[in-house]
Every structure is written in structure tokens, then in C-alpha cells.
Write a protein that holds these residues in place. Sequence first.
Motif, PDB file in Angstrom:
ATOM      1  N   VAL A 181     -55.895  11.365   6.632  1.00 48.40           N
ATOM      2  CA  VAL A 181     -55.015  12.389   7.198  1.00 48.40           C
ATOM      3  C   VAL A 181     -53.590  12.155   6.722  1.00 48.40           C
ATOM      4  O   VAL A 181     -53.156  11.025   6.539  1.00 48.40           O
ATOM      5  N   ASP A 182     -52.876  13.244   6.496  1.00 46.31           N
ATOM      6  CA  ASP A 182     -51.458  13.171   6.162  1.00 46.31           C
ATOM      7  C   ASP A 182     -50.586  13.314   7.398  1.00 46.31           C
ATOM      8  O   ASP A 182     -49.404  12.965   7.391  1.00 46.31           O
ATOM      9  N   ASP A 183     -51.167  13.839   8.487  1.00 48.98           N
ATOM     10  CA  ASP A 183     -50.402  14.094   9.698  1.00 48.98           C
ATOM     11  C   ASP A 183     -51.280  13.783  10.903  1.00 48.98           C
ATOM     12  O   ASP A 183     -52.334  14.398  11.094  1.00 48.98           O
ATOM     13  N   ASN A 184     -50.855  12.813  11.724  1.00 53.25           N
ATOM     14  CA  ASN A 184     -51.658  12.417  12.884  1.00 53.25           C
ATOM     15  C   ASN A 184     -51.685  13.453  13.992  1.00 53.25           C
ATOM     16  O   ASN A 184     -52.369  13.274  15.009  1.00 53.25           O
ATOM     17  N   ALA A 185     -50.932  14.550  13.835  1.00 49.05           N
ATOM     18  CA  ALA A 185     -50.897  15.573  14.877  1.00 49.05           C
ATOM     19  C   ALA A 185     -52.279  16.137  15.165  1.00 49.05           C
ATOM     20  O   ALA A 185     -52.556  16.578  16.283  1.00 49.05           O
TER      21      ALA A 185
END
Length: 334
Positions: free
Chosen positions: A132-136
Amino acid sequence: MLDYRAEHFYPVRLDEVFNGRFQVVAKLGYGSTHLIEITNAPPSRHPGAKNIRQLLDSFQVASPHGTHMVLVLQVSQMSIRDMDTVFMKGAGFEEEFVKSAVKELLEALDFLHNKVQCVHTDIHPGNLLLGVDDNAVFQQLEEAEFKSPVPRKQLGDRTIYLSRLMRPQVGPLLLSDFGETCLGPGPHAGDIMPIMYRAPETLLHIQWSYAVDIWSVGLTAWDLLEGRTLFNARKEDGSFSDGVHLAELVAALGPPPQRLLDRHRARALEYWDAQGNWGEFVPIPVGKTMEAAKTKLGDGKRTMFMNFLRRVLTWDPYDRPTSGELLSDPWVTS
């Protein structure tokens, strides 16, 4: 699952806190490993380091069945194999996705082979995870669990939770599962690799090294593109057979060089005669050459892809290119 044994798994509960700092908020899946020979990859500026799934922490936890080792790993999404099964319905991926995945896998192997100096031995789509590039995306998962908890059932001393399905998001490829990794260039010996992915040297009981991972790259590329394995390695009754597997290799690659058979004469003589002629007790599949293998690609792209496979899938491991050399292959760079 058929081989499930409760004592091999810790009965995790949602909301449980481990080691005073890690809380379980949702279930993404399950898994296990029985051997850890490599821990965290050393810090490096090598481009392939980012494609190795990182071990962040580890500790032990007690259960009624004994003590379990807990590994805290870099967060990831599902494996590429599961993506194909769930979202592509087993049809494989588009060529550009496959090339991108293969390029990142080769960079990871270049890091492992040249910087860490280890042989992974267990490369296949099930061990290639989407990072993932963004943990959101996981914050959304936590909120979903809070608002609408997943179904569960009580079974003895444990609660069985349904895994949450995540729709894949763009992210880096992460090579995972180092439970069978061997440190050092070798040569090593022993039984390795998933059955249908075994390289010729492992089938022939010859010592092996980095080149077994390169063989796996070729078969992984085929699997990702076509959604099926190139070799079956099964008899008519469905059981696995080294003889059938070797016969498939002969059909696809042609006869092996005598110099390879000479490295383990006793094993080779189980299937070939002293002159290197294949025994007739296991028939060579008809029409199973590499040239006859059907792909979804058009003629021009198919030629480039098959040339790539021909470079990688060679009988003699000494003839296989390195991961660094394959990064400049025309199919990978096109």
C-alpha cells in the motif's frame, strides 16, 4: 482448510492487544510459517529493497496449546494469486500489469541475491503481495468493522471470524514468506520449491543456488498472464509425479544437455539411459512444446514474451541469466 490443526494457531480475538502495543482491529486472512531463517532486510538504497516485505517486530505469546512466535510484518493487501482468483476469476492479468510485477520481482531478487546473498526458494503468485502507498485504506477497514462487525462463530476455545475482503488498491509488489529461505550463495542441497514450480536441478537432486529463483520468475510470469500453471506434474489419477514433470520439461524444452545429467548420474538413470535417451515408461506429452503453448498475446508481443521465457526456463541453471540481466530483457523493458 483440510490440514487445519487448532494447536498450530493462536486463537486471536478482535480487539485483543499484544505486547502492550499492537491491537487487532480486523481480520484480513490467515497463515503460518514453520521456519524463519532471515529476519529484516538491512537498510539499503538498492531499488529492490522496497519490494521486500519488512519484518517490523517479533515476540512470543502463550496459549493453551503452547507458545507461539508472533511476527509483526509490513502491512499489505492480498496476494496476486488471490487477486486473480477473486477479481479476475482465474483468467490472468493484462500484459502491462504482468510486466510491472515481474520487473519489481526481479528488482527484489537482485537485492536478495547480490546484497543480502540469500535464495528465496518459494517464489510464486501466492507469495507476491500487493503493498500500500497510503495506510488510509486500513482506517476505512477499521471503521467498517466498528459499524458492521464481520460474521463469526464460536468453536471450542476460539472464535472464528470471517475475513474482510478488500478491493485492491494501487501499491508496490512485496515479496513475502521467507520461511524456506537459505542464506548464502551455496551450492545448497535439499527438497525445495512448490511441486509445479520445481526447477530441473531440484528434480534431478543436483545442488542449487540463485538460479532456482530465476526459474520461478519465468513460471510466475506465465501464471500471472495466463491464470494457469505451465506444468501440471500430475498423473492421470491426480497424484504428483517427478517422472511426469520431467516428461513435461522434455516436451517443452527439448532434451536436457548431457552435462546436466552427468551431475547426478544415479538420479538421471532413473529416467534416461546412459546415452541420454528418455525412457519410454513415462510418455512425452504430444504437442506440449513451448512454441505450441497458447497465450492471450498477439504475435509480436507473444514472440517477445516467449523469448523471455526461453531465456529463463533452461535446463542448466548455469545458462540462466541473473535477475540484473533480465531487468534489461526486451520484453521487460518494452
